[in-house]
Write a protein that holds these residues in place. Sequence first.
Motif, PDB file in Angstrom:
ATOM      1  N   ILE A  55       0.868  -1.176   0.000  1.00 53.23           N
ATOM      2  CA  ILE A  55       0.000   0.000   0.000  1.00 53.23           C
ATOM      3  C   ILE A  55       0.906   1.227   0.000  1.00 53.23           C
ATOM      4  CG2 ILE A  55      -1.854   1.206   1.207  1.00 53.23           C
ATOM      5  CD1 ILE A  55      -2.590  -1.612   0.112  1.00 53.23           C
ATOM      6  N   THR A  56       0.650   2.137  -0.913  1.00 52.67           N
ATOM      7  CA  THR A  56       1.528   3.283  -1.131  1.00 52.67           C
ATOM      8  C   THR A  56       1.017   4.539  -0.440  1.00 52.67           C
ATOM      9  OG1 THR A  56       2.034   2.360  -3.301  1.00 52.67           O
ATOM     10  CG2 THR A  56       2.667   4.643  -2.930  1.00 52.67           C
ATOM     11  N   PHE A  57       1.956   5.264   0.185  1.00 56.65           N
ATOM     12  CA  PHE A  57       1.669   6.541   0.837  1.00 56.65           C
ATOM     13  C   PHE A  57       2.694   7.571   0.401  1.00 56.65           C
ATOM     14  CE2 PHE A  57       0.028   3.387   3.845  1.00 56.65           C
ATOM     15  CZ  PHE A  57      -1.233   3.890   4.121  1.00 56.65           C
ATOM     16  N   CYS A  58       2.306   8.838   0.426  1.00 56.39           N
ATOM     17  CA  CYS A  58       3.268   9.927   0.247  1.00 56.39           C
ATOM     18  C   CYS A  58       3.990  10.126   1.587  1.00 56.39           C
ATOM     19  CB  CYS A  58       2.559  11.210  -0.184  1.00 56.39           C
ATOM     20  SG  CYS A  58       1.495  11.925   1.088  1.00 56.39           S
ATOM     21  N   ARG A  59       4.989  10.955   1.596  1.00 54.16           N
ATOM     22  CA  ARG A  59       5.777  11.174   2.813  1.00 54.16           C
ATOM     23  C   ARG A  59       4.903  11.661   3.977  1.00 54.16           C
ATOM     24  NH1 ARG A  59      11.469  12.588   3.591  1.00 54.16           N
ATOM     25  NH2 ARG A  59      11.665  13.530   5.645  1.00 54.16           N
ATOM     26  N   SER A  60       4.069  12.635   3.718  1.00 59.00           N
ATOM     27  CA  SER A  60       3.242  13.226   4.767  1.00 59.00           C
ATOM     28  C   SER A  60       2.248  12.210   5.350  1.00 59.00           C
ATOM     29  CB  SER A  60       2.493  14.437   4.209  1.00 59.00           C
ATOM     30  OG  SER A  60       1.619  14.966   5.149  1.00 59.00           O
ATOM     31  N   CYS A  61       1.579  11.472   4.495  1.00 56.63           N
ATOM     32  CA  CYS A  61       0.602  10.497   4.970  1.00 56.63           C
ATOM     33  C   CYS A  61       1.297   9.332   5.671  1.00 56.63           C
ATOM     34  CB  CYS A  61      -0.269  10.011   3.818  1.00 56.63           C
ATOM     35  SG  CYS A  61      -1.397  11.295   3.197  1.00 56.63           S
ATOM     36  N   MET A  62       2.479   8.916   5.192  1.00 60.14           N
ATOM     37  CA  MET A  62       3.219   7.836   5.842  1.00 60.14           C
ATOM     38  C   MET A  62       3.603   8.237   7.254  1.00 60.14           C
ATOM     39  SD  MET A  62       4.374   4.751   5.187  1.00 60.14           S
ATOM     40  CE  MET A  62       4.104   4.160   6.829  1.00 60.14           C
ATOM     41  N   ARG A  63       4.048   9.484   7.420  1.00 60.16           N
ATOM     42  CA  ARG A  63       4.391   9.971   8.762  1.00 60.16           C
ATOM     43  C   ARG A  63       3.170   9.952   9.679  1.00 60.16           C
ATOM     44  NH1 ARG A  63       9.380  12.342   9.780  1.00 60.16           N
ATOM     45  NH2 ARG A  63      10.635  12.679   7.923  1.00 60.16           N
ATOM     46  N   ALA A  64       2.014  10.318   9.153  1.00 60.61           N
ATOM     47  CA  ALA A  64       0.786  10.308   9.957  1.00 60.61           C
ATOM     48  C   ALA A  64       0.412   8.884  10.373  1.00 60.61           C
ATOM     49  CB  ALA A  64      -0.364  10.952   9.181  1.00 60.61           C
ATOM     50  N   VAL A  65       0.550   7.928   9.458  1.00 60.33           N
ATOM     51  CA  VAL A  65       0.257   6.528   9.774  1.00 60.33           C
ATOM     52  C   VAL A  65       1.210   6.035  10.859  1.00 60.33           C
ATOM     53  CG1 VAL A  65       0.330   4.169   8.857  1.00 60.33           C
ATOM     54  CG2 VAL A  65      -0.776   5.991   7.540  1.00 60.33           C
ATOM     55  N   GLU A  66       2.502   6.302  10.702  1.00 60.61           N
ATOM     56  CA  GLU A  66       3.494   5.879  11.698  1.00 60.61           C
ATOM     57  C   GLU A  66       3.233   6.520  13.057  1.00 60.61           C
ATOM     58  OE1 GLU A  66       7.335   5.125   8.791  1.00 60.61           O
ATOM     59  OE2 GLU A  66       6.976   7.130   9.590  1.00 60.61           O
ATOM     60  N   LYS A  67       2.943   7.819  13.044  1.00 58.10           N
ATOM     61  CA  LYS A  67       2.690   8.539  14.294  1.00 58.10           C
ATOM     62  C   LYS A  67       1.478   7.953  15.017  1.00 58.10           C
ATOM     63  CE  LYS A  67       1.461  13.041  16.116  1.00 58.10           C
ATOM     64  NZ  LYS A  67       0.949  14.370  15.811  1.00 58.10           N
ATOM     65  N   ASN A  68       0.423   7.651  14.274  1.00 62.22           N
ATOM     66  CA  ASN A  68      -0.779   7.094  14.881  1.00 62.22           C
ATOM     67  C   ASN A  68      -0.549   5.688  15.416  1.00 62.22           C
ATOM     68  OD1 ASN A  68      -3.180   8.960  14.714  1.00 62.22           O
ATOM     69  ND2 ASN A  68      -2.313   9.155  12.665  1.00 62.22           N
ATOM     70  N   LEU A  69       0.239   4.892  14.743  1.00 62.22           N
ATOM     71  CA  LEU A  69       0.557   3.553  15.240  1.00 62.22           C
ATOM     72  C   LEU A  69       1.359   3.641  16.532  1.00 62.22           C
ATOM     73  CD1 LEU A  69       0.580   0.469  14.917  1.00 62.22           C
ATOM     74  CD2 LEU A  69       2.659   0.746  13.548  1.00 62.22           C
ATOM     75  N   ARG A  70       2.397   4.496  16.542  1.00 64.56           N
ATOM     76  CA  ARG A  70       3.201   4.670  17.764  1.00 64.56           C
ATOM     77  C   ARG A  70       2.335   5.176  18.916  1.00 64.56           C
ATOM     78  NH1 ARG A  70       6.869   6.776  14.014  1.00 64.56           N
ATOM     79  NH2 ARG A  70       6.236   8.866  14.547  1.00 64.56           N
ATOM     80  N   SER A  71       1.465   6.114  18.638  1.00 65.73           N
ATOM     81  CA  SER A  71       0.596   6.687  19.660  1.00 65.73           C
ATOM     82  C   SER A  71      -0.362   5.636  20.231  1.00 65.73           C
ATOM     83  CB  SER A  71      -0.189   7.854  19.072  1.00 65.73           C
ATOM     84  OG  SER A  71      -1.085   8.374  20.020  1.00 65.73           O
ATOM     85  N   THR A  72      -0.931   4.821  19.376  1.00 65.76           N
ATOM     86  CA  THR A  72      -1.846   3.778  19.826  1.00 65.76           C
ATOM     87  C   THR A  72      -1.132   2.784  20.730  1.00 65.76           C
ATOM     88  OG1 THR A  72      -3.224   3.988  17.854  1.00 65.76           O
ATOM     89  CG2 THR A  72      -3.377   1.903  19.068  1.00 65.76           C
ATOM     90  N   ILE A  73       0.064   2.352  20.330  1.00 68.02           N
ATOM     91  CA  ILE A  73       0.828   1.411  21.151  1.00 68.02           C
ATOM     92  C   ILE A  73       1.180   2.048  22.490  1.00 68.02           C
ATOM     93  CG2 ILE A  73       3.035   0.184  21.345  1.00 68.02           C
ATOM     94  CD1 ILE A  73       2.822  -0.259  18.264  1.00 68.02           C
TER      95      ILE A  73
END
Length: 90
Positions: A55-73
Amino acid sequence: MQALRSDCIACNGDGHYTVLLAVGPSIDDDHARYFIPNQHVREEHGSGMDPTRQITFCRSCMRAVEKNLRSTISDLQQEHGVTPVPYSHY
């Protein structure tokens, strides 16, 4: 695995980053649901049914996905009183 050049799945921007996610059954591609490929999904991989996709993301959206995963954990660890394992221990 070579990253494919494609549009970002979230914003249609210029996608550069990919992650492997499981794609659940949906009515059509516009309503796909994405899941983290847990052990159940990985076991199905050998059965001829492979729901994982790049699944492909741009830089900005990838950072948001990573940030949300880290935050959830982090939220789950705090909720259950679990001390995070330092990065250096991996």
